[in-house]
Design an enzyme around this catalytic site. Sequence first.
Site, short mmCIF file in Angstrom:
data_model
loop_
_atom_site.label_atom_id
_atom_site.label_comp_id
_atom_site.label_asym_id
_atom_site.label_seq_id
_atom_site.Cartn_x
_atom_site.Cartn_y
_atom_site.Cartn_z
N HIS A 183 0.80 -1.22 0.00
CA HIS A 183 0.00 0.00 0.00
C HIS A 183 0.84 1.27 0.00
O HIS A 183 0.45 2.28 -0.59
CB HIS A 183 -0.98 0.00 1.18
CG HIS A 183 -0.34 0.14 2.52
ND1 HIS A 183 0.30 -0.91 3.15
CD2 HIS A 183 -0.24 1.20 3.38
CE1 HIS A 183 0.76 -0.50 4.32
NE2 HIS A 183 0.44 0.76 4.48
N LYS A 187 6.18 5.34 -1.32
CA LYS A 187 7.03 6.18 -0.46
C LYS A 187 8.52 5.95 -0.72
O LYS A 187 9.35 6.72 -0.23
CB LYS A 187 6.71 5.92 1.01
CG LYS A 187 5.36 6.47 1.44
CD LYS A 187 5.12 6.25 2.93
CE LYS A 187 3.79 6.84 3.38
NZ LYS A 187 3.54 6.60 4.83
N HIS A 212 2.69 9.69 -3.30
CA HIS A 212 3.15 8.31 -3.11
C HIS A 212 2.09 7.30 -3.53
O HIS A 212 2.42 6.16 -3.87
CB HIS A 212 3.57 8.07 -1.65
CG HIS A 212 2.44 7.79 -0.71
ND1 HIS A 212 1.77 8.78 -0.04
CD2 HIS A 212 1.87 6.62 -0.31
CE1 HIS A 212 0.84 8.24 0.73
NE2 HIS A 212 0.87 6.93 0.59
#
Length: 318
Positions: A183, A187, A212
């Site tokens: 998920h 990042k 992100h």
Amino acid sequence: MPSASHVYQHLLEAMPVMLWTANQDGVWAHVNGAWIAYTGVIGQTRGFGFEEAVHPDDEARTVAVWKQAVEQRQDYQIEYRLRGQTGTYRWFLTRGVRVTDDLGLQLAWVGTCTDIDDRKRAEQQAIDAREAAVRALGLVLEVRDRETKGHTDRVMALALRLGQALGLSEAQLETLRLGSYLHDIGKMVIPDAILLKAGPLTEQEWAVMRSHTLEGERFAAALGFVPPEVLELIRFHHERWDGGGYVTGLSGEAIPLLARVFAVVDVYDALLSERPYKAAWTQAQAADYLRSEAGRQLDPQVVATFLRSLQEGPAAPD
């Protein structure tokens, strides 16, 4: 000289593939020697006649598919595990074909059971390898992001638990599993100065941070094996029920269901975790926050189901 029927019966018994017949109501009437040699089940035992040999975890699903085929009078196929006489189970592909007369009236069913255990094992090995790879990616990001140790596995376990409480399908649970691991993979491209900043972010920094979700979707898509439903979870898990989230500003049920489900457990685990900018909250404080955000940030029905599931056991795995 043997009759044609005796010759035909002999051929059926000699076939190395499991063969079966059923009457028009779906009750198995005959099985050949290959079925008996493997399962040890002869004739009707209970139900339609095959249930005795089917793996307990596959029985309800198998019977439901067979009932539907009989009721709708349509050919069918299904994969399930059959118990051998040694007590071990192997995967088989069972196909059933309707037999009709010249007027198209159904007379009976005929079918085969083909051993596909080697293929299923190879498929499972590939699935296990894929899951190990995506979990490793999640753990790498967990270290870089300085997440509380275990965040990746915790949110995965919580997401599956919530998904089961919601009655989601196996395919949807698998999407939650992979989506939990991936998920926040976007990042990876966020600069340390922003990702690890202890103080509040500027508007410009927030814009970079919000990217992100799109970067994660792009990265996961490039892996080549991530299903579209997982990509949706990655892209939309920061949307808000009231439309105030990012990256698209979706609201309510326009947000994909699994993204709404995951958002609840992601927020909950973040609240329980210590971060550079906050102390860890108690479970009671986190539950109160979820209640306050139901219908605003989070899907109210999903929140209600999650809170009920928390009352039935520990909040997270050991």
